[in-house]
Write a protein that holds these residues in place. Structure first.
Motif, PDB file in Angstrom:
ATOM      1  N   ALA A 123       7.862   4.721   5.551  1.00  0.00           N
ATOM      2  CA  ALA A 123       9.195   4.942   6.120  1.00  0.00           C
ATOM      3  C   ALA A 123       9.915   3.642   6.429  1.00  0.00           C
ATOM      4  O   ALA A 123      11.144   3.572   6.341  1.00  0.00           O
ATOM      5  N   THR A 124       9.180   2.585   6.762  1.00  0.00           N
ATOM      6  CA  THR A 124       9.811   1.332   7.180  1.00  0.00           C
ATOM      7  C   THR A 124       9.928   0.295   6.063  1.00  0.00           C
ATOM      8  O   THR A 124      10.412  -0.810   6.310  1.00  0.00           O
ATOM      9  N   ASN A 125       9.493   0.648   4.853  1.00  0.00           N
ATOM     10  CA  ASN A 125       9.538  -0.347   3.775  1.00  0.00           C
ATOM     11  C   ASN A 125       9.590   0.358   2.419  1.00  0.00           C
ATOM     12  O   ASN A 125       8.602   0.952   1.982  1.00  0.00           O
ATOM     13  N   LYS A 126      10.722   0.277   1.766  1.00  0.00           N
ATOM     14  CA  LYS A 126      10.860   0.900   0.447  1.00  0.00           C
ATOM     15  C   LYS A 126      10.211   0.068  -0.656  1.00  0.00           C
ATOM     16  O   LYS A 126      10.033   0.555  -1.771  1.00  0.00           O
ATOM     17  N   TRP A 127       9.850  -1.200  -0.337  1.00  0.00           N
ATOM     18  CA  TRP A 127       9.240  -2.068  -1.350  1.00  0.00           C
ATOM     19  C   TRP A 127       7.722  -1.907  -1.327  1.00  0.00           C
ATOM     20  O   TRP A 127       6.976  -2.880  -1.236  1.00  0.00           O
ATOM     21  N   THR A 128       7.252  -0.676  -1.397  1.00  0.00           N
ATOM     22  CA  THR A 128       5.812  -0.408  -1.348  1.00  0.00           C
ATOM     23  C   THR A 128       5.420   0.614  -2.410  1.00  0.00           C
ATOM     24  O   THR A 128       6.254   1.395  -2.890  1.00  0.00           O
ATOM     25  N   VAL A 129       4.145   0.598  -2.744  1.00  0.00           N
ATOM     26  CA  VAL A 129       3.550   1.610  -3.625  1.00  0.00           C
ATOM     27  C   VAL A 129       2.475   2.312  -2.814  1.00  0.00           C
ATOM     28  O   VAL A 129       1.527   1.676  -2.344  1.00  0.00           O
ATOM     29  N   CYS A 130       2.632   3.619  -2.619  1.00  0.00           N
ATOM     30  CA  CYS A 130       1.730   4.364  -1.743  1.00  0.00           C
ATOM     31  C   CYS A 130       0.895   5.369  -2.534  1.00  0.00           C
ATOM     32  O   CYS A 130       1.352   5.916  -3.542  1.00  0.00           O
ATOM     33  N   ALA A 131      -0.316   5.621  -2.063  1.00  0.00           N
ATOM     34  CA  ALA A 131      -1.208   6.587  -2.712  1.00  0.00           C
ATOM     35  C   ALA A 131      -2.164   7.155  -1.676  1.00  0.00           C
ATOM     36  O   ALA A 131      -2.483   6.499  -0.674  1.00  0.00           O
ATOM     37  N   GLN A 132      -2.609   8.383  -1.922  1.00  0.00           N
ATOM     38  CA  GLN A 132      -3.565   9.032  -1.030  1.00  0.00           C
ATOM     39  C   GLN A 132      -4.982   8.868  -1.560  1.00  0.00           C
ATOM     40  O   GLN A 132      -5.212   8.963  -2.762  1.00  0.00           O
ATOM     41  N   ASP A 133      -5.908   8.615  -0.649  1.00  0.00           N
ATOM     42  CA  ASP A 133      -7.304   8.527  -1.066  1.00  0.00           C
ATOM     43  C   ASP A 133      -7.933   9.930  -1.008  1.00  0.00           C
ATOM     44  O   ASP A 133      -7.254  10.925  -0.733  1.00  0.00           O
ATOM     45  N   ALA A 134      -9.232   9.999  -1.258  1.00  0.00           N
ATOM     46  CA  ALA A 134      -9.919  11.288  -1.302  1.00  0.00           C
ATOM     47  C   ALA A 134      -9.890  12.005   0.036  1.00  0.00           C
ATOM     48  O   ALA A 134      -9.941  13.239   0.105  1.00  0.00           O
TER      49      ALA A 134
ATOM     50  N   VAL B  52       4.814  -4.182  -2.967  1.00  0.00           N
ATOM     51  CA  VAL B  52       5.084  -4.332  -4.399  1.00  0.00           C
ATOM     52  C   VAL B  52       4.744  -5.753  -4.846  1.00  0.00           C
ATOM     53  O   VAL B  52       5.118  -6.730  -4.210  1.00  0.00           O
ATOM     54  N   GLY B  53       4.003  -5.844  -5.949  1.00  0.00           N
ATOM     55  CA  GLY B  53       3.687  -7.147  -6.524  1.00  0.00           C
ATOM     56  C   GLY B  53       2.570  -7.894  -5.833  1.00  0.00           C
ATOM     57  O   GLY B  53       2.334  -9.067  -6.128  1.00  0.00           O
ATOM     58  N   SER B  54       1.841  -7.251  -4.896  1.00  0.00           N
ATOM     59  CA  SER B  54       0.737  -7.934  -4.227  1.00  0.00           C
ATOM     60  C   SER B  54      -0.282  -6.897  -3.769  1.00  0.00           C
ATOM     61  O   SER B  54      -0.080  -5.687  -3.900  1.00  0.00           O
ATOM     62  N   ASN B  55      -1.382  -7.385  -3.226  1.00  0.00           N
ATOM     63  CA  ASN B  55      -2.412  -6.482  -2.700  1.00  0.00           C
ATOM     64  C   ASN B  55      -2.370  -6.455  -1.180  1.00  0.00           C
ATOM     65  O   ASN B  55      -3.377  -6.180  -0.526  1.00  0.00           O
ATOM     66  N   HIS B  56      -1.211  -6.756  -0.612  1.00  0.00           N
ATOM     67  CA  HIS B  56      -1.061  -6.795   0.839  1.00  0.00           C
ATOM     68  C   HIS B  56      -0.811  -5.383   1.371  1.00  0.00           C
ATOM     69  O   HIS B  56       0.160  -4.730   0.993  1.00  0.00           O
ATOM     70  N   LYS B  57      -1.686  -4.925   2.258  1.00  0.00           N
ATOM     71  CA  LYS B  57      -1.535  -3.601   2.856  1.00  0.00           C
ATOM     72  C   LYS B  57      -0.450  -3.634   3.917  1.00  0.00           C
ATOM     73  O   LYS B  57      -0.398  -4.551   4.741  1.00  0.00           O
ATOM     74  N   VAL B  58       0.422  -2.634   3.909  1.00  0.00           N
ATOM     75  CA  VAL B  58       1.572  -2.598   4.808  1.00  0.00           C
ATOM     76  C   VAL B  58       1.334  -1.594   5.932  1.00  0.00           C
ATOM     77  O   VAL B  58       0.884  -0.471   5.694  1.00  0.00           O
TER      78      VAL B  58
END
Length: 308
Positions: A25-36, A45-51
């Motif tokens: 919600a606070t950052n549109k520059w992210t790629v999100c996914a659900q785990d198991a 986006v463009g890095s492995n930094h968790k937001v």
């Protein structure tokens, strides 16, 4: 059979709904996914930094993420791009997300910045050393709203903006030092030192960056909605924005410019004084010669009769 089909359909819809809610919600520059386990994880986006989507993302990481779509647009020949006083470049960030004290663009040009990424010194080469990241402790914001037949109520403007910073940007009210309104100008002062930032969770530099993007209709929030501040049904339409940053330590380039300015003034004064002294000496010398000539002429006239 129908009840079983209904259960399966419900599970499918629930999974689809939860997948849609897996956004930051606070950052549109992210790629999100659900785990198991169904937990939603968002990466920059463009890095492995968790937001951490429960709070604001640092200005440095946001600017780093914004470079990714910018590069893609430029590759496609898009005519629009971001503009910055120090040029477009990919900022260097610490693991914590703050800016590194020394920033360099794609060339061999480097400079020192504060926590708001404002340059504090003249640009130099790769050998330039920045000993520390100086904190921006004060930020002054000046806004100008569009002309209207009558001014807004002063307390209403202050309360609306205070509520905006508290609710939208998670800023504790004690860091809002002042909000002044003199139609059509609005002045906002934010004050926060380093120890206070670590406790409150959001940095005023990050807050102001989010606020600036919202004012310019380029929101960082995932909803990407236009910022609207309403006062009794009337929208506070902002048409101009100025931001001033004040650091805990004075910028170095200002002192150098001051020294060079003083040196220039001293040089001008010395040259003027020297020229004046030279003119006075020349005038005195010319007067002396004139007096000598007059004296010689008079002495000649006095002596002339005795020679006869």
């Amino acid at each position: 059979m129908e009840p079983l089909f209904g259960v399966l359909l419900g599970l499918i819809l629930a999974v689809a709904s939860s997948a849609e809610n897996c956004t930051c919600a606070t950052n549109k520059w992210t790629v999100c996914a659900q785990d198991a386990s169904g937990n939603c994880t968002c990466m920059l986006v463009g890095s492995n930094h968790k937001v951490d989507c429960s709070t604001l993302t640092s200005k440095c990481l946001l600017m780093k993420a914004e470079m990714i779509p910018l590069k893609e647009k430029r590759f496609r020949g898009h005519p629009h791009g971001l503009l910055d006083n120090d040029g477009i470049y990919n900022p260097d960030c610490e693991d914590s997300g703050i800016f590194k004290a020394r920033q360099c663009n794609q060339t061999d040009t480097c400079w020192c910045v504060n926590t708001a990424r404002v340059r504090r010194i003249e640009k130099g080469g790769k050998s330039l050393s920045c000993s520390e990241l100086v904190r921006t402790s004060w930020i002054y914001i000046e806004l100008k709203h569009k002309k209207r037949s009558s001014a807004f109520n002063v307390p209403e403007v202050a309360n609306a903006l205070k509520h905006l910073f508290e609710s939208q940007y998670k800023l504790h009210p004690k860091y809002i030092a002042a909000i002044k309104y003199d139609s059509p100008l609005i002045q906002i002062g934010l004050n926060q030192n380093d120890s206070e930032k670590s406790r409150c969770g959001v940095d005023i530099a990050d807050v102001v960056y989010y606020f600036e993007k919202d004012i310019k209709d380029d929101s960082v929030f995932h909803s990407n909605s236009t910022l609207t501040v309403s006062l009794n049904g009337d929208a506070l339409d902002i048409e101009k924005l100025w931001i001033y940053y004040v650091d805990e330590k004075p910028p170095e380039f200002c002192m150098r410019q001051l020294v060079s300015g003083i040196s220039a003034v001293v040089t001008v004064v010395m040259l003027t004084a020297g020229f004046s002294i030279t003119v006075l000496v020349v005038l005195k010398w010319l007067r002396t010669r004139k007096y000598e000539k007059v004296e010689i002429k008079e002495m000649g006239e006095i002596r002339a009769p005795s020679l006869q």
